[in-house]
Write a protein that holds these residues in place. Structure first.
Motif, mmCIF file in Angstrom:
data_model
loop_
_atom_site.group_PDB
_atom_site.id
_atom_site.type_symbol
_atom_site.label_atom_id
_atom_site.label_comp_id
_atom_site.label_asym_id
_atom_site.label_seq_id
_atom_site.Cartn_x
_atom_site.Cartn_y
_atom_site.Cartn_z
ATOM 1 N N VAL A 31 5.353 -31.249 -9.534
ATOM 2 C CA VAL A 31 5.276 -32.491 -10.315
ATOM 3 C C VAL A 31 5.883 -32.344 -11.707
ATOM 4 O O VAL A 31 6.725 -33.159 -12.096
ATOM 5 N N PRO A 32 5.513 -31.338 -12.515
ATOM 6 C CA PRO A 32 6.123 -31.237 -13.849
ATOM 7 C C PRO A 32 7.634 -31.004 -13.812
ATOM 8 O O PRO A 32 8.362 -31.491 -14.665
ATOM 9 N N GLY A 37 9.225 -32.942 -16.896
ATOM 10 C CA GLY A 37 8.215 -32.758 -17.921
ATOM 11 C C GLY A 37 7.483 -34.019 -18.331
ATOM 12 O O GLY A 37 6.509 -33.949 -19.068
ATOM 13 N N LEU A 38 7.934 -35.188 -17.869
ATOM 14 C CA LEU A 38 7.275 -36.438 -18.259
ATOM 15 C C LEU A 38 5.844 -36.524 -17.735
ATOM 16 O O LEU A 38 5.003 -37.162 -18.348
ATOM 17 N N ALA A 39 5.575 -35.909 -16.601
ATOM 18 C CA ALA A 39 4.234 -35.941 -16.023
ATOM 19 C C ALA A 39 3.620 -34.540 -16.014
ATOM 20 O O ALA A 39 2.882 -34.184 -15.103
ATOM 21 N N TYR A 61 -3.145 -30.698 -22.994
ATOM 22 C CA TYR A 61 -1.843 -30.888 -22.353
ATOM 23 C C TYR A 61 -1.235 -32.241 -22.713
ATOM 24 O O TYR A 61 -0.029 -32.346 -22.930
ATOM 25 N N ILE A 62 -2.042 -33.278 -22.787
ATOM 26 C CA ILE A 62 -1.534 -34.601 -23.153
ATOM 27 C C ILE A 62 -0.993 -34.577 -24.578
ATOM 28 O O ILE A 62 0.129 -35.033 -24.845
ATOM 29 N N ALA A 96 3.928 -25.850 -17.652
ATOM 30 C CA ALA A 96 3.062 -26.747 -16.883
ATOM 31 C C ALA A 96 3.063 -26.395 -15.402
ATOM 32 O O ALA A 96 2.011 -26.423 -14.749
ATOM 33 N N ALA A 97 4.223 -26.061 -14.842
ATOM 34 C CA ALA A 97 4.288 -25.699 -13.422
ATOM 35 C C ALA A 97 3.525 -24.405 -13.152
ATOM 36 O O ALA A 97 2.793 -24.300 -12.160
ATOM 37 N N THR A 98 3.648 -23.433 -14.045
ATOM 38 C CA THR A 98 2.924 -22.168 -13.873
ATOM 39 C C THR A 98 1.423 -22.381 -13.954
ATOM 40 O O THR A 98 0.661 -21.883 -13.111
ATOM 41 N N HIS A 99 0.975 -23.130 -14.950
ATOM 42 C CA HIS A 99 -0.459 -23.376 -15.094
ATOM 43 C C HIS A 99 -1.007 -24.228 -13.955
ATOM 44 O O HIS A 99 -2.146 -24.037 -13.536
#
Length: 112
Positions: A31-32, A37-39, A61-62, A96-99
């Motif tokens: 998703v990220p 990166g928008l989501a 994160y937001i 974000a993808a890793t987390h």
């Protein structure tokens, strides 16, 4: 025939799971990256609603996503000689993808 160890295959007692399968984990992890990166915060908001992580992690994160996008837009968006804006967005996507991929591990920071 040996039985699988339930302590390895199941999460800690009382902690909900974020992903039901490896396919769901792959989709949520993408998703990220797929949204550029928008989501990036969406998987963490969903995890907070499911009770996998604490709400402050989703809020972080937001806020971080807003700060990174504001900074990237402030760095002359039309300049061809300034790669810093793109680097910020790539770092956001990778982080974000890793987390997101690590949300179902037992040692997730901020987990309940």
């Amino acid at each position: 025939m040996t039985q699988p160890n339930p302590y390895i295959t199941n999460p800690l007692p009382g902690r909900p799971r974020m992903f039901n399968s490896k396919i769901a984990q792959a989709v949520w992890t993408a998703v990220p990256v797929a949204t550029l990166g928008l989501a990036a915060a969406v998987p963490f908001v969903v995890a907070a609603v499911k009770g996998v992580v604490k709400p402050w992690l989703a809020a972080t994160y937001i806020i971080g996503e807003i700060i990174i996008f504001a900074t990237a837009l402030a760095i002359s968006p039309g300049s061809k000689n300034e790669p810093a804006a793109g680097l910020l967005l790539v770092l956001l996507m990778i982080t974000a993808a890793t987390h997101t991929a690590l949300l179902d591990t037992h040692k997730t920071p901020g987990a309940k």
